[in-house]
Design a protein around this motif. Structure first.
Motif, PDB file in Angstrom:
ATOM      1  N   ALA A  24     -30.455   8.085 -26.008  1.00 47.51           N
ATOM      2  CA  ALA A  24     -31.472   7.281 -25.325  1.00 47.51           C
ATOM      3  C   ALA A  24     -32.454   8.135 -24.526  1.00 47.51           C
ATOM      4  N   LYS A  25     -31.986   9.231 -23.930  1.00 47.77           N
ATOM      5  CA  LYS A  25     -32.873  10.071 -23.126  1.00 47.77           C
ATOM      6  C   LYS A  25     -33.955  10.710 -23.993  1.00 47.77           C
ATOM      7  N   THR A  26     -33.554  11.204 -25.151  1.00 39.48           N
ATOM      8  CA  THR A  26     -34.529  11.805 -26.061  1.00 39.48           C
ATOM      9  C   THR A  26     -35.504  10.744 -26.556  1.00 39.48           C
ATOM     10  N   ARG A  58     -35.397  -2.837 -26.405  1.00 38.39           N
ATOM     11  CA  ARG A  58     -34.212  -3.199 -27.189  1.00 38.39           C
ATOM     12  C   ARG A  58     -33.598  -1.969 -27.856  1.00 38.39           C
ATOM     13  N   VAL A  59     -34.478  -1.106 -28.375  1.00 40.16           N
ATOM     14  CA  VAL A  59     -33.989   0.110 -29.028  1.00 40.16           C
ATOM     15  C   VAL A  59     -33.280   1.002 -28.014  1.00 40.16           C
ATOM     16  N   GLN A  64     -28.290   3.343 -25.895  1.00 41.28           N
ATOM     17  CA  GLN A  64     -27.469   3.629 -24.719  1.00 41.28           C
ATOM     18  C   GLN A  64     -26.065   3.060 -24.846  1.00 41.28           C
ATOM     19  N   SER A  65     -25.987   1.819 -25.317  1.00 43.25           N
ATOM     20  CA  SER A  65     -24.704   1.115 -25.275  1.00 43.25           C
ATOM     21  C   SER A  65     -24.257   0.497 -26.590  1.00 43.25           C
ATOM     22  N   GLY A  66     -25.142   0.458 -27.576  1.00 43.91           N
ATOM     23  CA  GLY A  66     -24.795  -0.196 -28.827  1.00 43.91           C
ATOM     24  C   GLY A  66     -24.963  -1.701 -28.755  1.00 43.91           C
ATOM     25  N   ARG A  67     -25.427  -2.175 -27.585  1.00 45.74           N
ATOM     26  CA  ARG A  67     -25.590  -3.619 -27.396  1.00 45.74           C
ATOM     27  C   ARG A  67     -26.885  -4.098 -28.032  1.00 45.74           C
ATOM     28  N   LYS A  68     -26.817  -5.236 -28.693  1.00 43.79           N
ATOM     29  CA  LYS A  68     -27.993  -5.817 -29.328  1.00 43.79           C
ATOM     30  C   LYS A  68     -28.553  -6.904 -28.429  1.00 43.79           C
ATOM     31  N   GLU A  69     -29.639  -6.572 -27.739  1.00 40.26           N
ATOM     32  CA  GLU A  69     -30.247  -7.506 -26.796  1.00 40.26           C
ATOM     33  C   GLU A  69     -31.019  -8.579 -27.543  1.00 40.26           C
ATOM     34  N   SER A 192     -46.042  14.869 -31.877  1.00 42.53           N
ATOM     35  CA  SER A 192     -44.969  15.428 -32.701  1.00 42.53           C
ATOM     36  C   SER A 192     -43.942  16.176 -31.854  1.00 42.53           C
ATOM     37  N   PHE A 193     -44.205  16.248 -30.536  1.00 43.41           N
ATOM     38  CA  PHE A 193     -43.276  16.912 -29.625  1.00 43.41           C
ATOM     39  C   PHE A 193     -42.729  15.909 -28.607  1.00 43.41           C
ATOM     40  N   GLN A 194     -41.598  16.258 -28.013  1.00 42.69           N
ATOM     41  CA  GLN A 194     -41.047  15.451 -26.937  1.00 42.69           C
ATOM     42  C   GLN A 194     -41.835  15.730 -25.662  1.00 42.69           C
ATOM     43  N   GLY A 195     -41.918  14.743 -24.784  1.00 42.74           N
ATOM     44  CA  GLY A 195     -42.606  14.944 -23.519  1.00 42.74           C
ATOM     45  C   GLY A 195     -43.871  14.124 -23.404  1.00 42.74           C
ATOM     46  N   PRO A 196     -44.715  14.429 -22.420  1.00 41.16           N
ATOM     47  CA  PRO A 196     -45.936  13.657 -22.180  1.00 41.16           C
ATOM     48  C   PRO A 196     -46.887  13.715 -23.374  1.00 41.16           C
TER      49      PRO A 196
END
Length: 211
Positions: A24-26, A58-59, A64-69, A192-196
Motif C-alpha cells: 500500500a505504501k508504494t 478502495r485499492v 493494506q488489508s485485503g478487505r473489499k470496501e 514513471s517513477f515513484q514520488g511527487p
C-alpha cells in the motif's frame, strides 16, 4: 585499513505495475491512471463506481488489508436533487441533495464569477451532505471562496487525481513555446517513477540524467 562505506543510492525508484502483491505504501507514492485503477478493481472484484479518488481508496484499503470496501453511499437524502426544486437554488436554499450539474454550476457562476469550477470542497457534498448543522447554498458559496483562496496561496494539497492538471499548468508556464506533445513526454517521464509527479520533480530528473 577500514572498509569503504557504501553510499546508499538516492536514485528515484521506477513505478511498479499495479498488482495484488503491491504494498500500500508504494501504491500511495505513485500516480495511477483511471483505467489502471478500474481494471484492477474489476480483476479483484472491487466496486468500480464513483470518482477516481473513490477507486484509489478502495485499492489502497485492499492492498493494506485485503478487505473489499463497498461503494460509498451517494447520499442519505431522498427525493429530487436541489437543482430541480421549484424556483431554483438561492443563497438561502438548504443543502439536502446536492449535485454538480449544469443548473448548480450556473448558480455558482452567478455568485462566484465566470471563472468558477467545481473543487474538492463541493465534490465532498456531491458524495454525501454532512449531518448536523444545516447548511445553505450561501454557506457553500462562502466555503468555495475560502477553499479557492487557500489553493491560490498554496495552502491546499493537490489530490493525486489532479496532479496531471497541475503538472500541465506548471510545464506550460515554464515552457510557453512548447506543445502538448512535449508536455506529455515530460509527464510520462515523471509519472514513471515513484514520488511527487510535479514539474519541479521532472526538472530534478532531467538534471540527474544530464549529470
Amino acid at each position: 585499513m577500514a572498509p569503504k562505506k557504501v553510499m546508499k543510492s538516492d536514485a528515484p525508484l521506477k513505478r511498479p505495475k499495479l498488482t495484488a502483491k503491491l504494498d500500500a505504501k508504494t501504491f500511495g507514492r505513485c500516480y495511477w491512471e483511471v483505467k489502471e485503477l478500474t481494471d484492477f478493481c474489476r480483476e479483484q472484484g472491487l466496486s468500480v463506481t464513483g470518482l477516481k479518488a473513490d477507486k484509489a481508496r478502495r485499492v489502497e484499503i485492499f492492498l493494506q488489508s485485503g478487505r473489499k470496501e463497498a461503494s460509498s453511499p451517494r447520499s442519505s437524502s431522498s427525493g429530487s436533487r436541489d437543482s430541480a426544486l421549484p424556483g431554483g437554488i438561492t443563497l438561502k436554499t438548504p443543502v439536502r441533495n446536492y449535485n454538480n450539474d449544469a443548473i448548480t454550476r450556473t448558480f455558482f457562476q452567478k455568485h462566484c464569477g465566470e471563472g468558477f469550477r467545481f473543487n474538492d470542497y463541493l465534490r465532498g457534498f456531491a458524495k454525501a451532505v454532512p449531518k448536523g448543522k444545516p447548511v445553505t447554498y450561501g454557506d457553500l458559496v462562502n466555503g468555495w471562496k475560502a477553499a479557492e483562496d487557500k489553493r491560490a496561496h498554496g495552502m491546499t494539497r493537490i489530490g493525486k487525481q489532479f496532479e496531471y492538471n497541475q503538472f500541465a499548468r506548471d510545464f506550460f508556464a515554464a515552457n510557453a513555446s512548447s506543445g502538448r506533445q512535449d508536455m506529455m513526454s515530460a509527464w510520462k517521464t515523471v509519472r514513471s517513477f515513484q514520488g511527487p509527479n510535479t514539474y519541479k520533480e521532472y526538472k530534478k530528473l532531467q538534471k540527474r540524467k544530464a549529470s
